[in-house]
Design a protein around this motif. Structure first.
Motif, PDB file in Angstrom:
ATOM      1  N   SER A  11       0.481  -1.233  -0.291  1.00 51.88           N
ATOM      2  CA  SER A  11      -0.027  -0.027  -0.201  1.00 51.88           C
ATOM      3  C   SER A  11       0.869   1.547   0.133  1.00 51.88           C
ATOM      4  O   SER A  11       0.117   2.391  -0.291  1.00 51.88           O
ATOM      5  CB  SER A  11      -1.235   0.161   1.281  1.00 51.88           C
ATOM      6  OG  SER A  11      -0.235   0.164   2.362  1.00 51.88           O
ATOM      7  N   THR A  40      -5.179  -7.495  -4.065  1.00 45.55           N
ATOM      8  CA  THR A  40      -5.892  -7.746  -3.030  1.00 45.55           C
ATOM      9  C   THR A  40      -6.334  -9.113  -3.068  1.00 45.55           C
ATOM     10  O   THR A  40      -6.906  -9.717  -1.544  1.00 45.55           O
ATOM     11  CB  THR A  40      -6.533  -6.841  -2.401  1.00 45.55           C
ATOM     12  OG1 THR A  40      -7.965  -6.259  -4.029  1.00 45.55           O
ATOM     13  CG2 THR A  40      -6.385  -5.102  -2.499  1.00 45.55           C
ATOM     14  N   MET A  45      -2.784  -7.563   1.522  1.00 48.53           N
ATOM     15  CA  MET A  45      -3.389  -5.590   1.278  1.00 48.53           C
ATOM     16  C   MET A  45      -4.882  -6.221   1.148  1.00 48.53           C
ATOM     17  O   MET A  45      -5.529  -7.337   0.319  1.00 48.53           O
ATOM     18  CB  MET A  45      -2.361  -5.525  -0.355  1.00 48.53           C
ATOM     19  CG  MET A  45      -1.611  -4.610  -0.226  1.00 48.53           C
ATOM     20  SD  MET A  45      -1.215  -3.375  -1.496  1.00 48.53           S
ATOM     21  CE  MET A  45      -1.212  -4.732  -2.240  1.00 48.53           C
ATOM     22  N   THR A  46      -6.363  -5.433   1.455  1.00 46.86           N
ATOM     23  CA  THR A  46      -6.972  -5.568   1.149  1.00 46.86           C
ATOM     24  C   THR A  46      -7.953  -3.955   0.267  1.00 46.86           C
ATOM     25  O   THR A  46      -6.943  -3.261   0.255  1.00 46.86           O
ATOM     26  CB  THR A  46      -8.283  -5.047   2.064  1.00 46.86           C
ATOM     27  OG1 THR A  46      -7.382  -3.154   2.907  1.00 46.86           O
ATOM     28  CG2 THR A  46      -7.613  -6.702   3.575  1.00 46.86           C
ATOM     29  N   VAL A  47      -8.391  -4.356  -0.592  1.00 51.16           N
ATOM     30  CA  VAL A  47      -9.471  -3.170  -1.543  1.00 51.16           C
ATOM     31  C   VAL A  47      -9.494  -1.798  -0.463  1.00 51.16           C
ATOM     32  O   VAL A  47      -9.552  -0.841  -0.665  1.00 51.16           O
ATOM     33  CB  VAL A  47     -10.880  -4.222  -2.081  1.00 51.16           C
ATOM     34  CG1 VAL A  47     -11.461  -2.242  -2.224  1.00 51.16           C
ATOM     35  CG2 VAL A  47     -10.700  -5.366  -2.841  1.00 51.16           C
ATOM     36  N   ALA A 158      -9.888  -5.498  -8.595  1.00 50.17           N
ATOM     37  CA  ALA A 158     -10.016  -6.849  -7.902  1.00 50.17           C
ATOM     38  C   ALA A 158     -10.539  -8.281  -8.226  1.00 50.17           C
ATOM     39  O   ALA A 158     -10.973  -9.683  -8.316  1.00 50.17           O
ATOM     40  CB  ALA A 158     -10.571  -6.130  -6.401  1.00 50.17           C
TER      41      ALA A 158
END
Length: 209
Positions: A11, A40, A45-47, A158
């Motif tokens: 990120s 992601t 890592m996340t959205v 994603a």
């Protein structure tokens, strides 16, 4: 190199690359954001994390260009754009003029909807600064416009997964149609709000504040 930075720094790499993309528009945000969205699905890592990082980078880069617009007169800006530095950075005088025309024609709302238009999404900050637009409205419109763009591209990346390059290619093919649709929708929303406010003011009894 762009993909290597994203894979290495996550990120923080998104923040850095999007900030640089705002300062040097030829770097394609479509590639950065769709690939980050894909990551992601296969990294920690996340959205939401990627969207926040991308929006922070967008705002940071926009503030720099806004400050540049505050400092430069039109004559000095034209001299800078016609010099060797602009040529190395691939900054086109025509693109900056196009951004200035958008701001001149549509005013402050252009800071919002131009954030969804490639190239102009970065350069619109310069005429905003040169016109003396107040910082807080500029910051709000830049943040919300950038957030919309980032949600769209990170979400598409994603969803596409390993097929994220197809999204980038499709955006390159329909970019003109997409940008005019988004611009028209934003202008329509502004016109609707102003019309609605005018009607409310007209319907309000005299003497009532």
């Amino acid at each position: 190199m762009v993909l290597e930075i994203l894979g290495e720094f996550g990120s923080w790499g998104v923040f850095l690359l999007i900030a640089v993309e705002n300062l040097f528009p030829p770097i394609p945000s479509e590639v950065i954001l769709t690939f980050a969205g894909f990551l992601t699905s296969c990294t920690s890592m996340t959205v939401p994390e990627v969207i926040v990082a991308a929006t922070g980078g967008s705002v940071a880069g926009a503030i720099v260009l806004y400050g540049l617009g505050k400092l430069l007169s039109p004559v000095r800006l034209n001299a800078l754009l016609s010099g060797p530095v602009a040529r190395r950075l691939k900054l086109e005088q025509e693109d900056v003029q196009k951004a200035a025309d958008w701001f001149s024609d549509h005013g402050w709302p252009s800071v919002f909807y131009c954030r969804c238009i490639p190239i102009l999404r970065s350069l619109i900050s310069i005429p905003a600064g040169m016109a003396g637009m107040r910082f807080l409205p500029f910051l709000f419109l830049t943040t919300t416009g950038s957030l919309l763009w980032n949600i769209l591209l990170v979400g598409l990346g994603a969803l596409a997964g390993e097929n994220w390059p197809m999204i980038t290619g499709a955006l390159a093919q329909v970019s003109d149609g997409v940008k005019w649709f988004l611009a028209a929708a934003a202008i329509g929303a502004v016109v609707w709000r102003k019309t609605r406010k005018r009607r409310i003011d007209c319907d309000r009894p005299s003497g009532v504040q």
